[in-house]
Design an enzyme around this catalytic site. Structure first.
Site, PDB file in Angstrom:
ATOM      1  N   GLY A  83       0.831  -1.208   0.000  1.00  0.00           N
ATOM      2  CA  GLY A  83       0.000   0.000   0.000  1.00  0.00           C
ATOM      3  C   GLY A  83       0.861   1.252   0.000  1.00  0.00           C
ATOM      4  N   ALA A  84       1.965   1.202  -0.757  1.00  0.00           N
ATOM      5  CA  ALA A  84       2.974   2.271  -0.669  1.00  0.00           C
ATOM      6  C   ALA A  84       2.897   3.289  -1.806  1.00  0.00           C
ATOM      7  CB  ALA A  84       4.372   1.660  -0.598  1.00  0.00           C
ATOM      8  N   ARG A  97       0.819   5.689  -1.872  1.00  0.00           N
ATOM      9  CA  ARG A  97       0.439   7.003  -1.301  1.00  0.00           C
ATOM     10  C   ARG A  97       0.368   6.884   0.228  1.00  0.00           C
ATOM     11  NH1 ARG A  97      -6.108   7.159  -2.654  1.00  0.00           N
ATOM     12  NH2 ARG A  97      -6.722   6.348  -0.616  1.00  0.00           N
ATOM     13  N   SER A 110      -4.415   0.031  14.395  1.00  0.00           N
ATOM     14  CA  SER A 110      -5.054   1.348  14.473  1.00  0.00           C
ATOM     15  C   SER A 110      -5.639   1.516  15.871  1.00  0.00           C
ATOM     16  CB  SER A 110      -6.203   1.429  13.451  1.00  0.00           C
ATOM     17  OG  SER A 110      -7.034   2.543  13.712  1.00  0.00           O
ATOM     18  N   TYR A 131     -13.549  -2.739  10.266  1.00  0.00           N
ATOM     19  CA  TYR A 131     -12.182  -2.206  10.364  1.00  0.00           C
ATOM     20  C   TYR A 131     -11.594  -2.444  11.767  1.00  0.00           C
ATOM     21  CZ  TYR A 131      -8.501   1.405   9.770  1.00  0.00           C
ATOM     22  OH  TYR A 131      -7.308   2.087   9.684  1.00  0.00           O
TER      23      TYR A 131
HETATM   24  N1  NAD Z   1      -4.865   7.487   8.085  1.00  0.00           N
HETATM   25  C1  NAD Z   1      -5.109   7.140   9.341  1.00  0.00           C
HETATM   26  O1  NAD Z   1      -5.575   7.948  10.145  1.00  0.00           O
HETATM   27  C2  NAD Z   1      -4.827   5.733   9.824  1.00  0.00           C
HETATM   28  C3  NAD Z   1      -4.999   5.470  11.175  1.00  0.00           C
HETATM   29  C4  NAD Z   1      -4.756   4.186  11.656  1.00  0.00           C
HETATM   30  C5  NAD Z   1      -4.340   3.198  10.784  1.00  0.00           C
HETATM   31  N2  NAD Z   1      -4.180   3.471   9.464  1.00  0.00           N
HETATM   32  C6  NAD Z   1      -3.754   2.374   8.601  1.00  0.00           C
HETATM   33  O2  NAD Z   1      -2.573   2.725   7.931  1.00  0.00           O
HETATM   34  C7  NAD Z   1      -2.530   2.109   6.649  1.00  0.00           C
HETATM   35  C8  NAD Z   1      -2.326   3.161   5.556  1.00  0.00           C
HETATM   36  O3  NAD Z   1      -3.384   4.108   5.642  1.00  0.00           O
HETATM   37  P1  NAD Z   1      -3.446   5.430   4.754  1.00  0.00           P
HETATM   38  O4  NAD Z   1      -4.176   6.438   5.547  1.00  0.00           O
HETATM   39  O5  NAD Z   1      -2.106   5.746   4.195  1.00  0.00           O
HETATM   40  O6  NAD Z   1      -4.441   4.923   3.588  1.00  0.00           O
HETATM   41  P2  NAD Z   1      -4.526   5.307   2.029  1.00  0.00           P
HETATM   42  O7  NAD Z   1      -5.918   4.969   1.631  1.00  0.00           O
HETATM   43  O8  NAD Z   1      -4.037   6.691   1.784  1.00  0.00           O
HETATM   44  O9  NAD Z   1      -3.494   4.289   1.368  1.00  0.00           O
HETATM   45  C9  NAD Z   1      -3.726   2.908   1.382  1.00  0.00           C
HETATM   46  C10 NAD Z   1      -2.999   2.273   0.221  1.00  0.00           C
HETATM   47  O10 NAD Z   1      -3.253   0.851   0.249  1.00  0.00           O
HETATM   48  C11 NAD Z   1      -3.491   0.433  -1.079  1.00  0.00           C
HETATM   49  N3  NAD Z   1      -4.288  -0.806  -1.100  1.00  0.00           N
HETATM   50  C12 NAD Z   1      -5.595  -0.943  -0.781  1.00  0.00           C
HETATM   51  N4  NAD Z   1      -5.999  -2.210  -0.980  1.00  0.00           N
HETATM   52  C13 NAD Z   1      -4.922  -2.893  -1.445  1.00  0.00           C
HETATM   53  C14 NAD Z   1      -4.711  -4.238  -1.847  1.00  0.00           C
HETATM   54  N5  NAD Z   1      -5.706  -5.145  -1.811  1.00  0.00           N
HETATM   55  N6  NAD Z   1      -3.474  -4.613  -2.270  1.00  0.00           N
HETATM   56  C15 NAD Z   1      -2.463  -3.698  -2.323  1.00  0.00           C
HETATM   57  N7  NAD Z   1      -2.602  -2.409  -1.950  1.00  0.00           N
HETATM   58  C16 NAD Z   1      -3.822  -2.007  -1.523  1.00  0.00           C
HETATM   59  C17 NAD Z   1      -4.239   1.591  -1.730  1.00  0.00           C
HETATM   60  O11 NAD Z   1      -4.210   1.508  -3.142  1.00  0.00           O
HETATM   61  C18 NAD Z   1      -3.493   2.784  -1.148  1.00  0.00           C
HETATM   62  O12 NAD Z   1      -2.396   3.166  -1.959  1.00  0.00           O
HETATM   63  C19 NAD Z   1      -3.833   1.321   6.525  1.00  0.00           C
HETATM   64  O13 NAD Z   1      -3.626  -0.015   6.919  1.00  0.00           O
HETATM   65  C20 NAD Z   1      -4.734   2.030   7.487  1.00  0.00           C
HETATM   66  O14 NAD Z   1      -5.774   1.197   7.920  1.00  0.00           O
HETATM   67  C21 NAD Z   1      -4.418   4.711   8.954  1.00  0.00           C
END
Ligand code: NAD
Length: 251
Positions: free
Chosen positions: A11-12, A14, A140, A152
């Site tokens: 998921g890198a 973005r 999270s 989630y």
């Molecule tokens: N943003 C927050 O506040 C927050 C808080 C707690 C945890 N998180 C966790 O951190 C991680 C990253 O979050 P973020 O905010 O950067 O999210 P984001 O939506 O900006 O990025 C997530 C990335 O994962 C990729 N992705 C989704 N499904 C996929 C799949 N099946 N295979 C490969 N790639 C896939 C997407 O294309 C995207 O590039 C996630 O696991 C999220 O649950 C985020």
């Protein structure tokens, strides 16, 4: 010269994953930037290469067994056997329980839990062979419960149990496994949540910041910094832990 170690960050393309990938590259890792669409990984890969680092873009769906097997095989043969894995890929499909569809339940559990399981199972053999490894799973604060996020929060609590079991099973091979549990981090994921609840992102962030002891929302760099520590060689006695990176205490 020390041989470059290979790290995979899922998921890198973005958000948090992109920042973690860039940080690990700056730390000296060759980074496999994995996301659903290979073309979308180019932004992160280019940023790493422009900064003098080494990266490869990989298109794969972490929830798909075959896709994961192919991706990890390609990384190991074309780029380097991975000894660091950051399971970061994630999605949200928020809804109150009585309105939550089975599709949305399965989709969220599929990407977070099944995805982390498949990626870790495929990657661990390289770590076991190297007798060294670092696994970081993204949990999270929602693991502690969050309205509208039954799917989630279950997935993110599951990530914690998964992490602790990995630590127990793989420790003897020099492999550590830890989870980072972020609070509110400013990314497209939280921007989408603001849009869904009908708030401007600025208002949404201000409300969140008011409830956070350090008085601000988190940035992807806050998570990247923690990941950098957990994957470092010096962190070899830290395993099976959940680190809340949330601007205050959580559990
Ligand atoms: N943003 C927050 O506040 C927050 C808080 C707690 C945890 N998180 C966790 O951190 C991680 C990253 O979050 P973020 O905010 O950067 O999210 P984001 O939506 O900006 O990025 C997530 C990335 O994962 C990729 N992705 C989704 N499904 C996929 C799949 N099946 N295979 C490969 N790639 C896939 C997407 O294309 C995207 O590039 C996630 O696991 C999220 O649950 C985020």
């Amino acid at each position: 010269m020390a041989q470059t170690k290979t790290a995979i960050v899922t998921g890198a393309a973005r958000g948090i994953g992109a920042e973690v990938a860039k940080r690990l590259a700056a730390d000296g890792f060759g980074v496999a930037v994995l996301d659903l669409d290979e073309a979308a990984t180019a932004v992160t890969v280019d940023a790493i290469v422009d900064a003098g680092g080494t990266a490869i873009g990989i298109g794969a769906n972490v929830a798909d067994e075959e896709s994961v097997a192919e991706a990890v095989e390609r990384i190991a043969t074309e780029f380097g056997a991975p000894t660091v894995l950051v399971n970061n890929a994630g999605i949200t499909r928020d809804n109150l329980l009585f309105k939550m569809s089975v599709t949305d339940w399965d989709a969220v559990l599929g990407v977070h839990l099944r995805g982390a399981f498949l990626m870790t199972r495929a990657t661990q053999k390289h770590m076991v062979e190297a007798k060294y490894g670092r696994i970081v799973n993204l949990s999270s604060t929602s693991a502690l419960g969050n309205r509208g996020q039954a799917n989630y929060s279950a997935a993110k609590a599951g990530m914690q149990g998964f992490t602790k079991t990995l630590a127990i099973e793989l420790g003897r091979y020099g492999i550590t496994a830890n989870a980072i549990a972020p609070g509110f981090i400013e990314t497209e994921m939280t921007a989408a949540t603001a849009e869904r609840v009908g708030a401007s992102f600025e208002d949404f962030k201000a409300i969140a910041a008011a409830a956070i002891p350090v008085g601000r929302v988190g940035q992807p760099a806050d998570i990247a910094h923690t990941a950098s520590f957990l994957v470092s060689e010096g962190a070899g006695f830290v395993s099976g832990q959940v680190i809340y990176v949330a601007g205050g205490p959580k559990d």
